[in-house]
Write an enzyme that holds these catalytic residues in place. Structure first.
Site, mmCIF file in Angstrom:
data_model
loop_
_atom_site.group_PDB
_atom_site.id
_atom_site.type_symbol
_atom_site.label_atom_id
_atom_site.label_comp_id
_atom_site.label_asym_id
_atom_site.label_seq_id
_atom_site.Cartn_x
_atom_site.Cartn_y
_atom_site.Cartn_z
ATOM 1 N N LYS A 267 0.821 -1.212 0.000
ATOM 2 C CA LYS A 267 0.000 0.000 0.000
ATOM 3 C C LYS A 267 0.860 1.271 0.000
ATOM 4 C CE LYS A 267 -3.685 -2.368 2.492
ATOM 5 N NZ LYS A 267 -2.993 -3.569 2.987
ATOM 6 N N THR B 271 9.265 9.382 -4.728
ATOM 7 C CA THR B 271 9.624 8.321 -3.783
ATOM 8 C C THR B 271 8.906 7.023 -4.128
ATOM 9 O OG1 THR B 271 10.049 9.928 -2.045
ATOM 10 C CG2 THR B 271 9.602 7.675 -1.336
#
Length: 168
Positions: free
Chosen positions: A67, A74
């Site tokens: 998740k 990033t």
């Protein structure tokens, strides 16, 4: 009715444990019935990337349920690393928006391609089951975000499947 091999390829074994040895024991014992192994944050935190390689070596397709949710750069860089591990599916939060999901899709695809692997897919998590305060309209918005970002699919509650399929 699907053939047994086809049915097996659709079933995921949820390895929701924090012990690599226990996870691999379960994976080996239940492999005749499951073609996909789900590795969540708990097991990935305990065992690291090695668990993905071990499951792939056992013949599983790996559903890495981390998740991801961060800034697009990033998430993209993390997804690139994960794509090179040989995962088949990776989850990211649709709440993060289209740019973040697209970074996950691109990173995962690039990582797999760089390792000479088949193209994996990002699955957008629409609403966490623990988010009982989510407004009713949010499912549609998050499904649309997943579609816009070229995700391979999305994760939703069983009670939301019919609506989500209609929206996709």
């Amino acid at each position: 009715m699907p053939e047994p091999t086809e049915l097996r390829s659709r079933l995921a074994l949820a390895l929701d444990v924090d012990d690599q040895v226990a996870a691999m024991r379960l994976a080996r014992e239940l492999h005749p019935w499951f073609g996909v192994a789900k590795v969540g944050l708990e097991l990935f935190s305990a065992a690291g990337p090695d668990i993905v390689a071990q499951l792939v070596d056992e013949g599983y397709r790996v559903f890495l349920d981390l998740k991801l949710h961060d800034i697009p750069t990033t998430v993209g860089k993390a997804a690139r690393v994960l794509g090179a591990l040989g995962v088949t599916y990776l989850t990211a939060h649709a709440f993060g928006g289209a740019a973040m999901l697209r970074a996950a899709v691109d990173g995962l695809t690039d990582g797999a391609a760089g390792a000479g692997l088949e193209s994996p897919g990002v699955l957008a998590v629409t609403i966490l089951t623990s988010d009982d305060g989510a407004p009713p309209h949010i499912l549609g918005k998050r499904v649309a975000t997943a579609v816009e970002a070229r995700c391979a699919g999305f994760v939703c509650a069983a009670s939301d499947v019919a609506e989500a399929k209609h929206l996709a």
